[in-house]
Scaffold this motif. Structure first.
Motif, PDB file in Angstrom:
ATOM      1  N   LEU A 109      10.279  40.393  35.597  1.00 58.34           N
ATOM      2  CA  LEU A 109      11.224  41.013  36.522  1.00 58.34           C
ATOM      3  C   LEU A 109      12.401  40.075  36.761  1.00 58.34           C
ATOM      4  O   LEU A 109      12.244  38.854  36.749  1.00 58.34           O
ATOM      5  CB  LEU A 109      10.521  41.333  37.845  1.00 58.34           C
ATOM      6  N   LEU A 110      13.555  40.653  36.981  1.00 60.07           N
ATOM      7  CA  LEU A 110      14.767  39.887  37.247  1.00 60.07           C
ATOM      8  C   LEU A 110      14.954  39.826  38.756  1.00 60.07           C
ATOM      9  O   LEU A 110      15.104  40.860  39.414  1.00 60.07           O
ATOM     10  CB  LEU A 110      15.965  40.561  36.575  1.00 60.07           C
ATOM     11  N   VAL A 111      14.909  38.605  39.305  1.00 58.26           N
ATOM     12  CA  VAL A 111      14.970  38.404  40.750  1.00 58.26           C
ATOM     13  C   VAL A 111      16.268  37.682  41.084  1.00 58.26           C
ATOM     14  O   VAL A 111      16.466  36.530  40.662  1.00 58.26           O
ATOM     15  CB  VAL A 111      13.758  37.589  41.249  1.00 58.26           C
ATOM     16  N   PRO A 112      17.185  38.341  41.826  1.00 60.05           N
ATOM     17  CA  PRO A 112      18.436  37.675  42.197  1.00 60.05           C
ATOM     18  C   PRO A 112      18.156  36.415  43.014  1.00 60.05           C
ATOM     19  O   PRO A 112      17.185  36.364  43.774  1.00 60.05           O
ATOM     20  CB  PRO A 112      19.171  38.706  43.045  1.00 60.05           C
ATOM     21  N   THR A 113      19.019  35.428  42.815  1.00 63.49           N
ATOM     22  CA  THR A 113      18.871  34.178  43.548  1.00 63.49           C
ATOM     23  C   THR A 113      20.136  33.872  44.336  1.00 63.49           C
ATOM     24  O   THR A 113      21.236  34.263  43.952  1.00 63.49           O
ATOM     25  CB  THR A 113      18.578  33.007  42.590  1.00 63.49           C
ATOM     26  N   VAL A 114      19.933  33.185  45.440  1.00 62.20           N
ATOM     27  CA  VAL A 114      21.020  32.675  46.259  1.00 62.20           C
ATOM     28  C   VAL A 114      20.748  31.184  46.378  1.00 62.20           C
ATOM     29  O   VAL A 114      19.807  30.783  47.062  1.00 62.20           O
ATOM     30  CB  VAL A 114      21.040  33.336  47.658  1.00 62.20           C
ATOM     31  N   GLY A 115      21.514  30.385  45.649  1.00 63.28           N
ATOM     32  CA  GLY A 115      21.183  28.969  45.560  1.00 63.28           C
ATOM     33  C   GLY A 115      19.840  28.847  44.862  1.00 63.28           C
ATOM     34  O   GLY A 115      19.637  29.392  43.790  1.00 63.28           O
ATOM     35  N   TYR A 153      13.340  41.088  46.364  1.00 62.44           N
ATOM     36  CA  TYR A 153      13.961  42.074  45.489  1.00 62.44           C
ATOM     37  C   TYR A 153      13.781  41.669  44.029  1.00 62.44           C
ATOM     38  O   TYR A 153      13.995  40.519  43.666  1.00 62.44           O
ATOM     39  CB  TYR A 153      15.453  42.189  45.776  1.00 62.44           C
ATOM     40  N   ALA A 154      13.391  42.629  43.197  1.00 62.18           N
ATOM     41  CA  ALA A 154      13.221  42.388  41.772  1.00 62.18           C
ATOM     42  C   ALA A 154      13.656  43.640  41.015  1.00 62.18           C
ATOM     43  O   ALA A 154      13.607  44.750  41.553  1.00 62.18           O
ATOM     44  CB  ALA A 154      11.765  42.058  41.459  1.00 62.18           C
ATOM     45  N   PHE A 155      14.062  43.438  39.771  1.00 62.98           N
ATOM     46  CA  PHE A 155      14.618  44.537  38.990  1.00 62.98           C
ATOM     47  C   PHE A 155      14.015  44.557  37.592  1.00 62.98           C
ATOM     48  O   PHE A 155      13.721  43.517  37.015  1.00 62.98           O
ATOM     49  CB  PHE A 155      16.145  44.416  38.948  1.00 62.98           C
ATOM     50  N   THR A 156      13.848  45.770  37.068  1.00 61.42           N
ATOM     51  CA  THR A 156      13.177  45.936  35.784  1.00 61.42           C
ATOM     52  C   THR A 156      14.078  45.619  34.599  1.00 61.42           C
ATOM     53  O   THR A 156      13.585  45.366  33.503  1.00 61.42           O
ATOM     54  CB  THR A 156      12.629  47.365  35.633  1.00 61.42           C
ATOM     55  N   ASP A 157      15.386  45.641  34.798  1.00 66.35           N
ATOM     56  CA  ASP A 157      16.308  45.324  33.705  1.00 66.35           C
ATOM     57  C   ASP A 157      17.676  44.966  34.277  1.00 66.35           C
ATOM     58  O   ASP A 157      17.909  45.073  35.482  1.00 66.35           O
ATOM     59  CB  ASP A 157      16.404  46.466  32.694  1.00 66.35           C
ATOM     60  N   GLU A 158      18.574  44.543  33.401  1.00 68.97           N
ATOM     61  CA  GLU A 158      19.900  44.113  33.852  1.00 68.97           C
ATOM     62  C   GLU A 158      20.719  45.271  34.418  1.00 68.97           C
ATOM     63  O   GLU A 158      21.530  45.066  35.315  1.00 68.97           O
ATOM     64  CB  GLU A 158      20.643  43.412  32.720  1.00 68.97           C
ATOM     65  N   ALA A 159      20.517  46.493  33.940  1.00 71.75           N
ATOM     66  CA  ALA A 159      21.251  47.641  34.477  1.00 71.75           C
ATOM     67  C   ALA A 159      20.858  47.889  35.936  1.00 71.75           C
ATOM     68  O   ALA A 159      21.715  48.144  36.784  1.00 71.75           O
ATOM     69  CB  ALA A 159      20.993  48.881  33.625  1.00 71.75           C
ATOM     70  N   ALA A 160      19.566  47.807  36.236  1.00 66.69           N
ATOM     71  CA  ALA A 160      19.106  47.991  37.621  1.00 66.69           C
ATOM     72  C   ALA A 160      19.625  46.858  38.505  1.00 66.69           C
ATOM     73  O   ALA A 160      20.043  47.097  39.648  1.00 66.69           O
ATOM     74  CB  ALA A 160      17.574  48.049  37.666  1.00 66.69           C
ATOM     75  N   LEU A 161      19.633  45.637  37.999  1.00 65.60           N
ATOM     76  CA  LEU A 161      20.175  44.501  38.744  1.00 65.60           C
ATOM     77  C   LEU A 161      21.672  44.692  38.975  1.00 65.60           C
ATOM     78  O   LEU A 161      22.178  44.423  40.072  1.00 65.60           O
ATOM     79  CB  LEU A 161      19.904  43.192  37.993  1.00 65.60           C
ATOM     80  N   ALA A 162      22.396  45.192  37.979  1.00 70.91           N
ATOM     81  CA  ALA A 162      23.841  45.412  38.107  1.00 70.91           C
ATOM     82  C   ALA A 162      24.152  46.444  39.197  1.00 70.91           C
ATOM     83  O   ALA A 162      25.128  46.284  39.945  1.00 70.91           O
ATOM     84  CB  ALA A 162      24.426  45.856  36.768  1.00 70.91           C
ATOM     85  N   ARG A 163      23.329  47.491  39.312  1.00 71.54           N
ATOM     86  CA  ARG A 163      23.554  48.486  40.375  1.00 71.54           C
ATOM     87  C   ARG A 163      23.442  47.823  41.744  1.00 71.54           C
ATOM     88  O   ARG A 163      24.209  48.106  42.656  1.00 71.54           O
ATOM     89  CB  ARG A 163      22.541  49.636  40.252  1.00 71.54           C
ATOM     90  N   PHE A 164      22.479  46.931  41.892  1.00 71.03           N
ATOM     91  CA  PHE A 164      22.305  46.180  43.142  1.00 71.03           C
ATOM     92  C   PHE A 164      23.495  45.248  43.366  1.00 71.03           C
ATOM     93  O   PHE A 164      24.054  45.178  44.467  1.00 71.03           O
ATOM     94  CB  PHE A 164      20.998  45.394  43.076  1.00 71.03           C
ATOM     95  N   ASP A 196      13.635  47.559  41.959  1.00 69.98           N
ATOM     96  CA  ASP A 196      14.721  48.504  41.648  1.00 69.98           C
ATOM     97  C   ASP A 196      15.238  49.249  42.881  1.00 69.98           C
ATOM     98  O   ASP A 196      15.443  50.462  42.855  1.00 69.98           O
ATOM     99  CB  ASP A 196      14.295  49.496  40.558  1.00 69.98           C
ATOM    100  N   VAL A 197      15.495  48.518  43.955  1.00 65.69           N
ATOM    101  CA  VAL A 197      15.910  49.144  45.216  1.00 65.69           C
ATOM    102  C   VAL A 197      17.246  49.868  45.129  1.00 65.69           C
ATOM    103  O   VAL A 197      17.530  50.723  45.978  1.00 65.69           O
ATOM    104  CB  VAL A 197      15.933  48.143  46.391  1.00 65.69           C
ATOM    105  N   ALA A 198      18.067  49.578  44.142  1.00 66.91           N
ATOM    106  CA  ALA A 198      19.362  50.250  44.021  1.00 66.91           C
ATOM    107  C   ALA A 198      19.320  51.406  43.020  1.00 66.91           C
ATOM    108  O   ALA A 198      20.357  51.978  42.703  1.00 66.91           O
ATOM    109  CB  ALA A 198      20.437  49.239  43.613  1.00 66.91           C
ATOM    110  N   THR A 199      18.148  51.753  42.552  1.00 68.63           N
ATOM    111  CA  THR A 199      18.001  52.842  41.589  1.00 68.63           C
ATOM    112  C   THR A 199      17.533  54.090  42.320  1.00 68.63           C
ATOM    113  O   THR A 199      16.399  54.149  42.799  1.00 68.63           O
ATOM    114  CB  THR A 199      16.988  52.457  40.487  1.00 68.63           C
ATOM    115  N   GLU A 200      18.420  55.062  42.417  1.00 69.43           N
ATOM    116  CA  GLU A 200      18.077  56.298  43.118  1.00 69.43           C
ATOM    117  C   GLU A 200      16.876  56.944  42.434  1.00 69.43           C
ATOM    118  O   GLU A 200      16.834  57.083  41.212  1.00 69.43           O
ATOM    119  CB  GLU A 200      19.269  57.263  43.088  1.00 69.43           C
TER     120      GLU A 200
END
Length: 137
Positions: free
Chosen positions: A34-40, A55-66, A104-108
């Protein structure tokens, strides 16, 4: 070659349609990168309902929506690629508070929450275990 969490995204879709085995979904989450955004040096998370959600995402497209809604300007969002099992077995217990995984919280119609309960996180940090170690019903 499939993206890291493609099978997980498909299983999430199945569960949201009311089909598929919930245990298989958890198993797939644990096996997925899973792709997990980082802050620092910290993983991106938020508190909601008394739980810290990583928050974690299944792919770069789902991360990009976030990132469209949460990144500053045209700056790329940093992320770590982590095995789902590592997140729920190692990172969640290290937080010292009830924590779960939000995928994938930003994926409707494509998000899924894995709460801090037995079968998802270690019993020692599950919120559905009583003080004596027995599951609450």
């Amino acid at each position: 070659m499939d993206q890291p969490g493609t099978v997980l995204a498909e299983r999430i879709g199945d569960r949201r349609r009311g089909v598929g085995d919930p245990r298989a979904l958890v198993g797939e989450m644990r096996r997925s990168i899973l792709l997990v955004p980082t802050v620092g040096e910290r993983l991106w998370s938020a508190r909601l309902g008394g739980v810290r959600w990583i928050y974690a995402f299944t792919d770069e497209a789902a991360l990009a929506r976030f990132a469209l809604h949460h990144a500053s300007g045209d700056q790329a969002m940093d992320y770590a690629a982590l095995l789902g099992a590592r997140i729920v077995d190692e990172i969640v217990p290290s937080l010292g508070e009830p924590a779960g995984l939000a995928v994938d919280v930003a994926t409707e119609d494509g998000s899924m929450f894995f709460p801090p309960v037995v079968g998802i996180v270690p019993e020692a940090v599950a919120v559905d275990v009583g003080e004596a170690g027995e599951e609450r019903s």
